[in-house]
Design an enzyme around this catalytic site. Structure first.
Site, mmCIF file in Angstrom:
data_model
loop_
_atom_site.group_PDB
_atom_site.id
_atom_site.type_symbol
_atom_site.label_atom_id
_atom_site.label_comp_id
_atom_site.label_asym_id
_atom_site.label_seq_id
_atom_site.Cartn_x
_atom_site.Cartn_y
_atom_site.Cartn_z
ATOM 1 N N ARG A 22 0.815 -1.221 0.000
ATOM 2 C CA ARG A 22 0.000 0.000 0.000
ATOM 3 C C ARG A 22 0.848 1.271 0.000
ATOM 4 N NH1 ARG A 22 -4.368 -0.486 4.645
ATOM 5 N NH2 ARG A 22 -3.036 -2.145 5.468
ATOM 6 N N GLN A 82 11.975 -14.845 6.834
ATOM 7 C CA GLN A 82 10.649 -15.471 6.732
ATOM 8 C C GLN A 82 10.311 -15.597 5.249
ATOM 9 O OE1 GLN A 82 7.303 -13.117 7.990
ATOM 10 N NE2 GLN A 82 5.978 -14.909 8.304
ATOM 11 N N ASN A 234 0.865 1.953 7.224
ATOM 12 C CA ASN A 234 0.654 1.062 6.077
ATOM 13 C C ASN A 234 0.644 1.772 4.729
ATOM 14 O OD1 ASN A 234 0.187 -1.495 7.534
ATOM 15 N ND2 ASN A 234 -1.537 -0.383 8.405
ATOM 16 N N ASN A 367 37.136 37.144 7.885
ATOM 17 C CA ASN A 367 35.944 37.724 7.254
ATOM 18 C C ASN A 367 35.890 37.282 5.797
ATOM 19 O OD1 ASN A 367 33.747 40.093 7.631
ATOM 20 N ND2 ASN A 367 34.606 40.167 5.566
ATOM 21 N N ASN A 376 36.551 23.855 -4.828
ATOM 22 C CA ASN A 376 37.101 22.672 -4.181
ATOM 23 C C ASN A 376 37.116 21.417 -5.045
ATOM 24 O OD1 ASN A 376 34.250 22.754 -4.045
ATOM 25 N ND2 ASN A 376 34.208 21.311 -2.357
#
Length: 452
Positions: A22, A82, A234, A367, A376
């Site tokens: 769902r 399971q 759900n 500053n 970078n």
């Protein structure tokens, strides 16, 4: 997180094998996130805090993603698979080998009930003892339709009656089954193995444990939690409801802890956000995972922080973005439309507006002028920019990493700096201005006939 509320340690079994169709998602249901943390992660954290000695997580077939998430949160967790979905008791018995190892009590939790609290889990476990072999968590439902009803006989739980099997009197009961259950270690396996698929679906229902325990001359007990705490998720609509509830909790905790939220409903936290005392948070601030804000700092409106540390008295925003690895020093200033990523700003340093500072170190009191960019990334790797104490970076400067600017260095406005700068030196890296008198007028005259 690790403080135990429980009477004694217990073994937790977390059922996390559901696909959650769902949700309409390729992501397993329990990996959907609220407050920056997966639902199963919320449950595992709560169990740890409640005193779980060890954890077994039952996952679906080939769900390495769920297994990886469980191990990330609980590195010692045992994973059981399971393969067939034959009911909740069948899922619990995926951990048969673990249950059989000793007589540890068991607390069964669900990976899609992310709002469960540690004290509730501890209280559930604490019901076990004496002749009580099964403990069930219930809630008072505003609308009980569709839920299993908890039928009491005095202080004991007599039965869990499903809606379709309940008579008129039982349907009037508003105390409903939340699904979570604790089982005495001495009796858990014998109870679970007696559960039969005697129902229309042919499944093994964990709720049958109550009847079986009573048939063995044992007792069942019940404790109650607020309905909001035990809600299962759900679908996406319920996910949003759970998000709203956990945000309500986190906002309240932040304010009770000494932070001021000017418009609490507009601030969004992650489960691990840490705010110090006398922190002020203005409206529309988002805290992603991994944020710590120390005493007296201010986070101005519309800022977004993730994986960042804001030190005492620092001032952030408005419209600032702190990405992972940002570390803003005491009384430093990160202003509007400034972005930091993997950069440490020293105490009292300032970047007041319109800058990108990535992979760098900014010294105390430096500053950073408007429009400054730490260049970078070269397309393959990142390099570092280091700015010394008290340095001044003029507006619209590009610092091409790797580069180091010494203490007190001064960078002229509009410079592109590609080499190191000595302490207290002035660096200028821009073309010399050239002026040609009358050029503009002549240019317009030459091209006047071309204009349409």
């Amino acid at each position: 997180m690790t403080a135990s509320h429980a009477v004694a340690p217990f073994r937790a079994i977390v059922l996390a094998a559901g696909e959650g169709t769902r949700m309409q998602s390729s992501l397993p249901k329990v990996l959907h996130r609220i407050a920056g943390r997966s639902m199963v992660s919320h449950v595992l954290h709560a169990l740890e805090a409640a005193g779980a000695r060890d954890v077994v997580v039952v996952v679906g077939p080939d769900r390495t993603d769920v297994a990886d998430e469980a191990r990330k949160v609980a590195p010692g967790a045992v994973l059981r698979e399971q393969r067939e979905r034959l009911g909740t008791a069948h899922a619990v018995l995926a951990a048969r080998e673990d249950i059989a190892t000793d007589n540890a009590d068991i607390v069964v939790a669900f990976g899609d009930t992310p709002l469960i609290q540690p004290e509730t889990l501890a209280r559930l476990h604490g019901l076990l003892g004496g002749n009580v072999a099964v403990a069930v968590l219930g809630f008072e439902a505003a609308n009980p339709f569709g839920y299993g009803r908890l039928v009491r006989h005095g202080e004991d739980l007599a039965a869990i009656r499903e809606e379709k099997d309940a008579d008129e009197t039982e349907r009037a009961i508003t105390l409903c089954n939340a699904g979570l259950m604790a089982l005495s270690g001495a009796h858990a396996l014998s109870i679970l193995e007696r559960i039969e698929p005697n129902n229309a679906k042919g499944e093994f229902y964990l709720t049958d444990a109550v009847d079986i325990a009573r048939g063995l001359g044992l007792r069942a007990a019940v404790t109650v939690a607020p309905e909001a705490e035990v809600m299962g998720v759900n679908d996406r609509a319920q996910l949003a409801v759970a998000e709203a509830e956990i945000q309500r909790r986190l906002r309240r905790a932040a304010m009770l802890g000494g932070a001021t939220l000017q418009d609490p409903d507009s601030v969004y936290f992650s489960a691990d956000t840490r705010l110090g005392r006398d922190v002020t948070v203005e409206p529309h601030v988002v805290f992603g995972p991994g944020v710590t804000v120390e005493t007296g700092a201010t986070i101005h409106a519309f800022s977004h922080l993730e994986g960042a540390v804001v030190r005492e008295g620092a001032d952030i925003g408005p419209y600032a973005r702190l990405r992972p690895g940002a570390d803003v020093g005491a009384k430093a200033r990160v202003g509007n439309f400034v972005e930091l990523k993997n950069t440490v700003m020293g105490a009292g340093a300032k970047a007041n507006h319109l800058a990108y500072l990535g992979d760098g170190v900014v010294g105390e009191g430096a500053n950073i002028g408007a429009g400054t960019i730490f260049c970078n990334y070269d397309g393959f790797g990142k390099a570092k920019t280091v700015i010394g104490k008290g340095a001044f970076i003029g507006s619209n400067s590009s610092l091409v990493a790797p580069v180091t600017l010494g203490d007190g260095a001064y960078i002229g406005t509009g410079s592109v700096i590609t080499a190191d700068v000595a302490p207290d030196a002035l660096a200028l890296a821009r073309g010399r201005q050239v002026e040609k008198p009358g050029w503009a007028a002549e240019f317009r005259a030459r091209n006047a006939g071309r204009k349409k």
